[in-house]
Design a protein around this motif. Structure first.
Motif, PDB file in Angstrom:
ATOM      1  N   THR A 136      43.499  33.663  61.475  1.00 19.92           N
ATOM      2  CA  THR A 136      43.228  35.052  61.816  1.00 19.92           C
ATOM      3  C   THR A 136      44.205  35.921  61.059  1.00 19.92           C
ATOM      4  OG1 THR A 136      44.818  35.241  63.614  1.00 19.92           O
ATOM      5  CG2 THR A 136      42.690  34.277  64.171  1.00 19.92           C
ATOM      6  N   GLN A 137      43.968  37.225  61.124  1.00 22.37           N
ATOM      7  CA  GLN A 137      44.873  38.183  60.498  1.00 22.37           C
ATOM      8  C   GLN A 137      45.676  38.931  61.559  1.00 22.37           C
ATOM      9  OE1 GLN A 137      45.318  38.548  57.092  1.00 22.37           O
ATOM     10  NE2 GLN A 137      44.094  36.678  57.080  1.00 22.37           N
ATOM     11  N   HIS A 138      45.730  38.372  62.759  1.00 26.61           N
ATOM     12  CA  HIS A 138      46.454  39.036  63.841  1.00 26.61           C
ATOM     13  C   HIS A 138      47.951  38.817  63.684  1.00 26.61           C
ATOM     14  CE1 HIS A 138      42.897  40.050  66.242  1.00 26.61           C
ATOM     15  NE2 HIS A 138      42.405  38.936  65.757  1.00 26.61           N
ATOM     16  N   GLN A 139      48.720  39.802  64.113  1.00 28.91           N
ATOM     17  CA  GLN A 139      50.164  39.602  64.140  1.00 28.91           C
ATOM     18  C   GLN A 139      50.517  38.595  65.227  1.00 28.91           C
ATOM     19  OE1 GLN A 139      51.643  43.630  64.632  1.00 28.91           O
ATOM     20  NE2 GLN A 139      52.320  43.638  62.495  1.00 28.91           N
ATOM     21  N   ARG A 140      51.580  37.886  64.997  1.00 33.85           N
ATOM     22  CA  ARG A 140      51.989  36.839  65.918  1.00 33.85           C
ATOM     23  C   ARG A 140      53.223  37.309  66.677  1.00 33.85           C
ATOM     24  NH1 ARG A 140      49.593  35.523  61.520  1.00 33.85           N
ATOM     25  NH2 ARG A 140      48.370  33.612  61.303  1.00 33.85           N
ATOM     26  N   ARG A 141      53.190  37.145  67.989  1.00 34.99           N
ATOM     27  CA  ARG A 141      54.250  37.699  68.819  1.00 34.99           C
ATOM     28  C   ARG A 141      54.924  36.612  69.639  1.00 34.99           C
ATOM     29  NH1 ARG A 141      53.697  43.389  69.805  1.00 34.99           N
ATOM     30  NH2 ARG A 141      51.966  44.250  68.621  1.00 34.99           N
ATOM     31  N   PHE A 142      56.235  36.745  69.726  1.00 31.07           N
ATOM     32  CA  PHE A 142      57.038  35.897  70.609  1.00 31.07           C
ATOM     33  C   PHE A 142      57.794  36.783  71.583  1.00 31.07           C
ATOM     34  CE2 PHE A 142      56.755  32.722  67.177  1.00 31.07           C
ATOM     35  CZ  PHE A 142      56.568  31.566  67.909  1.00 31.07           C
ATOM     36  N   THR A 143      57.766  36.413  72.841  1.00 27.93           N
ATOM     37  CA  THR A 143      58.646  37.034  73.829  1.00 27.93           C
ATOM     38  C   THR A 143      59.854  36.119  74.002  1.00 27.93           C
ATOM     39  OG1 THR A 143      56.801  38.062  74.993  1.00 27.93           O
ATOM     40  CG2 THR A 143      58.869  37.826  76.207  1.00 27.93           C
ATOM     41  N   GLN A 144      61.023  36.712  73.980  1.00 26.40           N
ATOM     42  CA  GLN A 144      62.237  35.911  74.143  1.00 26.40           C
ATOM     43  C   GLN A 144      62.800  36.064  75.550  1.00 26.40           C
ATOM     44  OE1 GLN A 144      65.494  35.921  71.144  1.00 26.40           O
ATOM     45  NE2 GLN A 144      66.787  36.562  72.844  1.00 26.40           N
ATOM     46  N   VAL A 145      63.180  34.947  76.144  1.00 30.39           N
ATOM     47  CA  VAL A 145      63.845  34.964  77.440  1.00 30.39           C
ATOM     48  C   VAL A 145      65.099  34.113  77.318  1.00 30.39           C
ATOM     49  CG1 VAL A 145      62.459  33.025  78.293  1.00 30.39           C
ATOM     50  CG2 VAL A 145      63.565  34.559  79.922  1.00 30.39           C
ATOM     51  N   HIS A 146      66.183  34.598  77.899  1.00 31.58           N
ATOM     52  CA  HIS A 146      67.474  33.928  77.741  1.00 31.58           C
ATOM     53  C   HIS A 146      67.833  33.184  79.017  1.00 31.58           C
ATOM     54  CE1 HIS A 146      71.398  33.250  75.897  1.00 31.58           C
ATOM     55  NE2 HIS A 146      71.934  33.511  77.059  1.00 31.58           N
ATOM     56  N   LEU A 147      68.263  31.947  78.846  1.00 30.76           N
ATOM     57  CA  LEU A 147      68.722  31.136  79.977  1.00 30.76           C
ATOM     58  C   LEU A 147      70.223  30.925  79.808  1.00 30.76           C
ATOM     59  CD1 LEU A 147      68.062  29.583  82.512  1.00 30.76           C
ATOM     60  CD2 LEU A 147      67.448  27.616  81.125  1.00 30.76           C
ATOM     61  N   GLY A 148      71.005  31.667  80.573  1.00 30.97           N
ATOM     62  CA  GLY A 148      72.450  31.631  80.424  1.00 30.97           C
ATOM     63  C   GLY A 148      73.148  30.965  81.590  1.00 30.97           C
ATOM     64  N   PRO A 149      74.464  30.964  81.583  1.00 30.99           N
ATOM     65  CA  PRO A 149      75.232  30.343  82.659  1.00 30.99           C
ATOM     66  C   PRO A 149      75.350  31.260  83.870  1.00 30.99           C
ATOM     67  CG  PRO A 149      76.717  31.249  81.028  1.00 30.99           C
ATOM     68  CD  PRO A 149      75.325  31.488  80.503  1.00 30.99           C
ATOM     69  N   PHE A 150      75.880  30.725  84.953  1.00 33.33           N
ATOM     70  CA  PHE A 150      76.199  31.530  86.128  1.00 33.33           C
ATOM     71  C   PHE A 150      77.339  32.474  85.801  1.00 33.33           C
ATOM     72  CE2 PHE A 150      74.089  28.100  88.471  1.00 33.33           C
ATOM     73  CZ  PHE A 150      73.396  28.820  89.441  1.00 33.33           C
ATOM     74  N   GLY A 151      77.196  33.714  86.214  1.00 35.31           N
ATOM     75  CA  GLY A 151      78.309  34.642  86.152  1.00 35.31           C
ATOM     76  C   GLY A 151      79.187  34.510  87.391  1.00 35.31           C
ATOM     77  N   TYR A 152      80.327  35.207  87.365  1.00 34.24           N
ATOM     78  CA  TYR A 152      81.232  35.136  88.520  1.00 34.24           C
ATOM     79  C   TYR A 152      82.070  36.408  88.623  1.00 34.24           C
ATOM     80  CZ  TYR A 152      83.416  32.303  92.197  1.00 34.24           C
ATOM     81  OH  TYR A 152      83.814  31.788  93.397  1.00 34.24           O
ATOM     82  N   THR A 153      81.423  37.542  88.363  1.00 33.07           N
ATOM     83  CA  THR A 153      82.164  38.806  88.387  1.00 33.07           C
ATOM     84  C   THR A 153      81.677  39.756  89.465  1.00 33.07           C
ATOM     85  OG1 THR A 153      80.676  39.735  86.704  1.00 33.07           O
ATOM     86  CG2 THR A 153      82.710  38.670  85.926  1.00 33.07           C
TER      87      THR A 153
END
Length: 415
Positions: free
Chosen positions: A273-290
């Motif tokens: 196809t000629q469609h643009q290709r999209r990625f959604t980014q999601v971040h998996l980080g560590p536990f905070g403690y503040t």
């Protein structure tokens, strides 16, 4: 005389399934929740067992401490919710447009792979049940093997051709003497023939970018997105790796948008196809403690870990009271994989020493080892940096642990 308690049932866990093959993925998916932890016994109940029963129980609780269950965290919950929605929408889409992909980004040992595999396995369970275990697109009169999910771990120091071969290995396909366009065509053919709706490409940043391979890598990513399956990329700092070369951020959605291929691009390179290709980014980080909310979330996670331990002298709150939560966060940086390594080694040390409980003094004697983590490539950022050890106690964050507070007290209404 009180009879001895019955011998606790225990069967050694089977060898780990190789999720990089269709049979191995199926075995893991069907049995991923089968492990039963050792029953809780007091020291006196343990002494009443026969010597053989005691040996079996010791083996069972060692296996229990080696198989911590996957716990949902606030970070993994956000990833899972987005991934579930993306998989459903992609699977239900009937037109041949490109499915929007998902990037699960984060540091090493954050639980990215297990979170993604659990969501994908649950999706496959429901998809197979919906279609009575049959491939809905199979040719009448045939019995094509239905594989809604393909899990592929990118080979270490991979190139586009070896990555395609890893995908074909999942399907059990002979790929000798194929060039890259032929490999991509073969991947597309088997994705369609097996009704694959999801492709998980784990450790994607192992794809090494060199001047001669840059365009091949870019074409590979675009080609995978055009296979009527939702593409999930899992890796460390994927946007900065160069794999999404020339991608731009969509200011409205935050998606990474890949440019459409030029007119006349051969179909073998994935330009259906000629469609643009999209990625959604999601971040998996560590536990905070503040903040109080972060401390509460980390303490609740420790409650789940503590519930899985089988130590005779473990008092309630062993991991959640006093300075222990702050200490564990300081030692691990809030990284769930490092926390699991520390607690697993600590439980072994507590049993070997006869202490049968975890204390700061005992854990202080244990060095967290990450060098021996299986199938991890340090060059790809998959080995996390260990937080520095401080010989003297450090100042704890000025937040109060509220996880054990009484939630039934009166609530102040807004004025």
């Amino acid at each position: 005389m009180t009879p001895s308690p019955p011998a606790p049932p225990f069967v050694l866990p089977p060898d780990p399934a190789d999720r990089q093959t269709a049979d191995g993925w199926r075995q893991w998916r069907l049995h991923r929740h089968d492990f039963v932890p050792a029953p809780r016994l007091t020291r006196s109940e343990f002494t009443e067992l026969s010597r053989r029963e005691q040996a079996l129980y010791e083996l069972h609780r060692e296996a229990t401490h080696s198989n911590f269950p996957l716990q949902e965290t606030p970070m993994s919950r956000a990833v899972a919710e987005l991934m579930r929605a993306r998989l459903r929408r992609g699977a239900l889409k009937q037109n041949p447009t490109t499915r929007r992909g998902l990037i699960i980004n984060g540091g090493g040992c954050q639980g990215k792979t297990e979170t993604a595999c659990e969501v994908a396995a649950a999706f496959e369970d429901s998809w197979l049940a919906l279609h009575h275990q049959l491939h809905p697109g199979a040719i009448p009169g045939t019995r094509d093997l239905h594989l809604p999910v393909a899990y592929v771990q990118t080979p270490v120091t991979a190139k586009p051709k070896s990555t395609c071969k890893a995908v074909l290995d999942f399907y059990g396909v002979d790929h000798k003497r194929m060039d890259l366009p032929a490999l991509i065509r073969a991947v597309r053919r088997h994705v369609h023939a097996h009704g694959t709706r999801v492709i998980l490409l784990d450790d994607i940043t192992r794809l090494k970018l060199h001047r001669l391979d840059d365009q091949d890598v870019f074409d590979l990513i675009k080609g995978f997105m055009d296979m009527s399956a939702t593409l999930i990329l899992i890796g460390v700092d994927v946007p900065a790796s160069g794999l999404l070369r020339d991608a731009v951020r969509d200011p409205r959605t935050g998606d990474w948008v890949l440019p459409a291929p030029p007119a006349g691009t051969p179909a073998s390179e994935g330009a259906e196809t000629q469609h643009q290709r999209r990625f959604t980014q999601v971040h998996l980080g560590p536990f905070g403690y503040t903040s109080a909310a972060e401390v509460t979330a980390f303490t609740e996670h420790l409650m789940g870990v503590e519930d899985h331990l089988r130590l005779f002298d473990a008092a309630p709150g062993m991991l959640t009271c006093g300075d222990m939560p702050a200490y564990l966060h300081e030692r691990t940086g809030g990284v769930v994989g490092l926390l699991e390594c520390l607690i697993e080694d600590g439980a072994e040390a507590a049993i070997d020493s006869g202490e049968e409980q975890l204390t700061v003094e005992l854990l202080d004697q244990i060095a967290i080892s990450v060098e021996g983590l299986p199938n991890r490539d340090a060059a790809a950022g998959e080995i996390p940096l260990l937080p520095p050890r401080h010989p003297a106690p450090t100042v704890r964050p000025p937040v109060r642990n509220t996880v054990l507070d009484d939630r039934t007290s009166a609530v102040t209404l807004p004025g």
